[in-house]
Structure formats: structure tokens, C-alpha cells
Design a protein around this motif. Sequence first.
Motif, short mmCIF file in Angstrom:
data_model
loop_
_atom_site.label_atom_id
_atom_site.label_comp_id
_atom_site.label_asym_id
_atom_site.label_seq_id
_atom_site.Cartn_x
_atom_site.Cartn_y
_atom_site.Cartn_z
N PRO A 205 0.81 -1.22 0.00
CA PRO A 205 0.00 0.00 0.00
C PRO A 205 0.85 1.27 0.00
O PRO A 205 1.92 1.32 0.59
N SER A 206 0.29 2.27 -0.67
CA SER A 206 0.89 3.60 -0.69
C SER A 206 0.07 4.50 0.23
O SER A 206 -0.95 4.08 0.77
N PRO A 207 0.49 5.76 0.43
CA PRO A 207 -0.25 6.63 1.36
C PRO A 207 -1.71 6.87 0.99
O PRO A 207 -2.49 7.27 1.85
N ASN A 208 -2.10 6.62 -0.25
CA ASN A 208 -3.50 6.84 -0.65
C ASN A 208 -4.37 5.59 -0.52
O ASN A 208 -5.57 5.65 -0.80
N ASP A 209 -3.77 4.48 -0.08
CA ASP A 209 -4.49 3.20 -0.11
C ASP A 209 -5.06 2.81 1.25
O ASP A 209 -4.32 2.71 2.24
N ALA A 210 -6.39 2.59 1.31
CA ALA A 210 -6.97 1.86 2.43
C ALA A 210 -6.69 0.38 2.19
O ALA A 210 -6.56 -0.07 1.05
N VAL A 211 -6.58 -0.40 3.26
CA VAL A 211 -6.13 -1.79 3.13
C VAL A 211 -7.19 -2.75 3.65
O VAL A 211 -7.70 -2.60 4.77
N ARG A 212 -7.56 -3.71 2.83
CA ARG A 212 -8.51 -4.75 3.21
C ARG A 212 -7.76 -6.00 3.63
O ARG A 212 -6.76 -6.38 3.00
N PHE B 129 -18.08 -13.24 7.11
CA PHE B 129 -17.89 -14.42 6.28
C PHE B 129 -18.07 -14.05 4.81
O PHE B 129 -19.01 -13.35 4.43
N SER B 130 -17.14 -14.50 3.98
CA SER B 130 -17.20 -14.19 2.55
C SER B 130 -17.61 -15.41 1.74
O SER B 130 -18.68 -15.46 1.16
N SER B 131 -16.75 -16.43 1.73
CA SER B 131 -17.07 -17.68 1.04
C SER B 131 -16.10 -18.75 1.51
O SER B 131 -14.99 -18.43 1.97
N GLY B 132 -16.52 -20.02 1.41
CA GLY B 132 -15.65 -21.09 1.86
C GLY B 132 -15.31 -20.93 3.33
O GLY B 132 -16.20 -20.96 4.20
N THR B 133 -14.05 -20.72 3.64
CA THR B 133 -13.62 -20.46 5.01
C THR B 133 -13.07 -19.03 5.15
O THR B 133 -12.46 -18.70 6.15
N THR B 134 -13.28 -18.21 4.13
CA THR B 134 -12.69 -16.87 4.09
C THR B 134 -13.54 -15.84 4.81
O THR B 134 -14.75 -15.77 4.61
N TYR B 135 -12.87 -15.05 5.65
CA TYR B 135 -13.50 -13.89 6.29
C TYR B 135 -12.76 -12.66 5.80
O TYR B 135 -11.55 -12.69 5.54
N ILE B 136 -13.48 -11.54 5.69
CA ILE B 136 -12.91 -10.31 5.17
C ILE B 136 -13.38 -9.13 6.00
O ILE B 136 -14.49 -9.15 6.55
N THR B 137 -12.54 -8.12 6.15
CA THR B 137 -12.91 -6.95 6.95
C THR B 137 -14.08 -6.21 6.31
O THR B 137 -14.12 -6.01 5.11
N ASN B 138 -15.04 -5.79 7.17
CA ASN B 138 -16.19 -5.04 6.68
C ASN B 138 -15.78 -3.68 6.12
O ASN B 138 -16.33 -3.21 5.13
N THR B 139 -14.87 -3.02 6.82
CA THR B 139 -14.30 -1.77 6.31
C THR B 139 -12.78 -1.93 6.28
O THR B 139 -12.23 -2.84 6.90
N ASP B 140 -12.16 -1.04 5.55
CA ASP B 140 -10.72 -1.15 5.37
C ASP B 140 -9.96 -0.40 6.45
O ASP B 140 -10.48 0.56 7.04
N ILE B 141 -8.73 -0.82 6.71
CA ILE B 141 -7.83 -0.02 7.54
C ILE B 141 -7.57 1.27 6.77
O ILE B 141 -7.18 1.25 5.62
N PRO B 142 -7.82 2.43 7.38
CA PRO B 142 -7.70 3.70 6.64
C PRO B 142 -6.30 3.92 6.10
O PRO B 142 -5.31 3.39 6.62
N ALA B 143 -6.22 4.72 5.03
CA ALA B 143 -4.93 5.09 4.45
C ALA B 143 -4.07 5.80 5.50
O ALA B 143 -4.58 6.57 6.33
N GLN B 144 -2.78 5.51 5.48
CA GLN B 144 -1.85 6.06 6.46
C GLN B 144 -0.70 6.76 5.75
O GLN B 144 -0.46 6.56 4.55
N ALA B 145 0.05 7.56 6.49
CA ALA B 145 1.17 8.30 5.92
C ALA B 145 2.27 7.36 5.47
O ALA B 145 2.46 6.27 6.03
#
Length: 545
Positions: free
Chosen positions: A267-274, A308-324
Motif C-alpha cells: 500500500p501507498s499513502p492513498n491506499d486503504a487496506v482490506r 464471512f465471505s465464502s468457503g472459510t474466508t473472512y474479510i474486513t467489513n471496512t478497510d484499515i484507513p490510508a496512512q502516511a
Amino acid sequence: MKKYLSLLILLNLAANIFAQIPAGYYDSADGLTGEQLKTALHNIIDNHTTYPYTDAATDVWDILKESDRDPNNSANVILIYTGWSVDAAQEYNDGAGWSREHVWAKSHGDFDENPPAGTDAHHLRPEDISVNSARGEKDFDNGGTQHAEATMCYTDADSWEPRPAVKGDVARMMFYMATRYEGDVAGEIDLELVDYTGTSGPIFGKLSTLILWNEQDPVDDFERNRNEVVYSYQHNRNPFIDHPEYVNQIWNVSSTISNILISPTNPSPNDAVRVSASITDSDGSIISAKLNWGITSESLNNTITMSFSSGTTYITNTDIPAQAGGTNIYFNIEAMDDDSVKTFSTTHYYNVTIPANNPPVISDVLFSPSNPNNLDSVLVSATITDSDGVLNSALLKWKKGSEPTIYEKPMVLSESKYNAYIPALESGFTIYFMIIAKDDDNAESSYLDGSYVITAVNSTENDMMDEKVKIFPNPVRDNLTLEIPENYQIKSITLFDLMGREIQTVPVNSNSGTYIINLSDKPAGSYLLKIRTQQNSITKMIIVN
């Protein structure tokens, strides 16, 4: 004087600066669970440096005075079960001082006060002598009757429940002892945890309660500081303070968290991270999952629910906000199964990249007139671009010959070029100029090679030219007539505003003559008309009605 220490005071350790876990300390435990993880941790923390229980040199008393020091009174220590702050200098003192509590009772293994287990400061804590006696060799569990002195503790025939603020501390000390002492070295006992009370011998209970206490009372700053102090003496750490998630990974492994991925991966400074992960439970189902994150590995105070997303996969509802750029983000995943047992992943991290910062590019530098005299202001122009941002400033600087004084003026964008004027200066000087440009990320570039020589104007010829050139009408509304004798070789005719900015250039004929200049589109006001020949120049004030 004894006093209760509140939880707020326990957390008020701002004066302490906690060291980071040594780089690579737990690398050999990465990705392991169950007995494999326990064995790996044992190999990391065994064979520690030992100290005597009592000695004229450094002993256990000395270590506890530092590891359990009252953060609000450096002359005192904190007693584990009562929370009282007492005079550290009163070592036992014929029963009037404080004693050293073996949290893993020394009778459960018969190691007495002998090293390594009997003097291991990771499970030794200061305590009131009578309370220490009341706890004795009892197992740890919830319930019982309130103790008369340690009023936040409860006890029955075979168990002891410590005050809430140290339940997790007690649990993590017990997990440490069961991991550190595996009986694989001659003279060392094999200590194990079991899920019942009323134990004897080298075992201790109650495992399920200790697991719960580890979750209910998270690691705090007092405990982290204590771990660092003991590490400074013994050169081994309590892994369950550094990584509380190891508890469930060793003693509760029905749930597993794997295939932890982030998007984008760099990730770059403009990227929120899932964040996504595979979460499974071998004897039931996962009922909740969440991601804990922060900017230090010790403080994962931000929480994001995972779905829960699919199979055994879980995913964050919101992303970790973009950081410096340059920031490290630490996170772990916490899952709970249908038996309310929590599982924690190891702590992961990613670094927010610092993008390359290209400096501005300065090109097409020109100055006009190219052979200025002492009556000429010189226009310096340049094309300045920034490929990955916005130009913040462009500055023209100049000096006269070897004189030390440097002058400067901001450059103004006009018709895709940046411009600024150097005023008319004395003849005979070489003028050196440079351009400094900065972008919005403070990257800087410069053009350093500008120079020109100022020639002198023949004042007599200049005066004669001034008399012979006719300009009318003045003031003017529409067309300005300019009559120049044919013997003058005209080089340029330029109209400027009073700020010295070029407004209009009049095409020059091959021979001198009459010029009609249309000024009907000019706002009313005063202007300067400059006429230059090969050797001279004159400037006339023009008024537009």
C-alpha cells in the motif's frame, strides 16, 4: 504505609519507555500451534541467567524491587494480591515487611528456593506475608469467600481467585512456567497445567480458568515493563506477555487462522487496506471474527469486524484507513467459536511505502532582451513542470558580478511559462541569475547557469532618438500612431504595464517608418512603450482612455 493502588495508577506508566521485542526473537515459533509451538517457545526461553534467592550480591529481592516498583513512588513496590504499595526496603523484616510469592507454588514441583525455577523472577512477585500464607499452594480458580485483607481476592479449600487487575498477569506467569520447565535438562522439573483443582505434585490448575483470565485481563504497561526488567537480568522473556495469542494457539487449537492476506499488498499513502483470512473450527463453528490494528505492536486498539465471505474466508467489513508513507501498521485477527473460545493470530504488519518524489524540471530558460543595456529590464522565463505533484513555488535570484548581495523575486505563471523581471542595472556588470523551483512535497530543483552582460546606452544618441520619434495621440482611445525616422534600425517595439509585465509586442518592419498600434482592447490606464534599436532604447508613457 499501605494503600490501595487503583487501576488508573497501574496504567499510568508514561515515565517508562518500554523496549521493543528483540528482532527475530520469536522467529522460530512462527506458524506453529499446539505442542510444536510450546516446544519452540521453550527452546527460546530456557537456559536463562539465574540469580540466588538471597545473597549479598544481586538476588531476587533486588530484581523484584525494580520489576515491581510503584510507578508513583520509586521507594515502594506493589503487592500482587492486595495491590498495596509498601516500602521496598522492608525485605521480610522479621515478618513486618513483605515476602516473595511463588505464583507457581514451590511445593508443586519441590524446587523450593533453588534456581532455576525457585528463583525465576518471571513468577516471583512481592506480597504481604499473611496473604501469601493464606494463598499457600492453592490452585487458581474463580469463587470462594472474600479474603479479609486482600478484599478483592476470593478463596476456598483448594483454590485462590486473585484481584481482577492481575488475573491475566497470574495466568501468563503460569503459562510461562509450564512452557519454560519441560524436564528436558537434568535437575529441572516438568511442570504442566491441568483443568481441575485440588492438585499436587508438578501440576497446577485450573487451565480453562487461566485461559479465560488471559482474555479478560489483557497485558498492561505495568506487566510489559516488568517483562523488560526481568529480561534485562535473566535474558529470557515471558512469551505470553509479548504474544498473549500464544495461549489459545497452544492450549485451545480447535480454531485456526491462516492465509492472512492484505490488499493491496504494497500500500501507498492513498491506499486503504482490506484484510482477509481463512478461519476454521475443527469441532464447531466460528461465530465472530474481528481484526485488531494499531501503529505499534503493543497497542492494537482499533477494531474492525470481519464477515464471512465464502468457503472459510473472512474479510474486513471496512478497510484499515490510508496512512502516511513510512508508517508500520500492526494487526492480528481474533476469532471466537461456538464454545466462546477465542483464537488469536500472530501479529502481522505492513509498511506504507513512501512514493518516489520527483523534483520539478526546469527547461527552456530564456532572457529578453538578449543584449540588455543599462535602461533595460530583463525578462527571464522558463518552463517548469512536476511529473508527480504540483509546483509550489518558483523563485528567480540574481546578483551583480562578485557583489555578495543576492536579490530574488517570485516567478509568475503566464501562458505556460514562469516569468519574472530583473530590473535595469548599471552598465559594465555581469548579471548572474538562477531559478529555484519546489513542488508540493518540498522536492527542489535549480537552474544555476544564467548570466548576461549589461552594455551602456549612448545618452546623446538616445536623447536625439527621443526627440525624433513621434507618438500620437496620447492619451489614446483606439489607434496609436508611431513615426520613427528611417535611419533608425528598429529591433523591438514592446508595450508593458506599470508592473513591468509584457502586454503586447508590435511586429517590426525591415525598415523604420510608421506603425499603427491598436489599443482598443486595453483597459484604461497607463502603459510603457519601449522602442529598442541596435544601440539605444527609449521608453514612453502611454495613457489609454
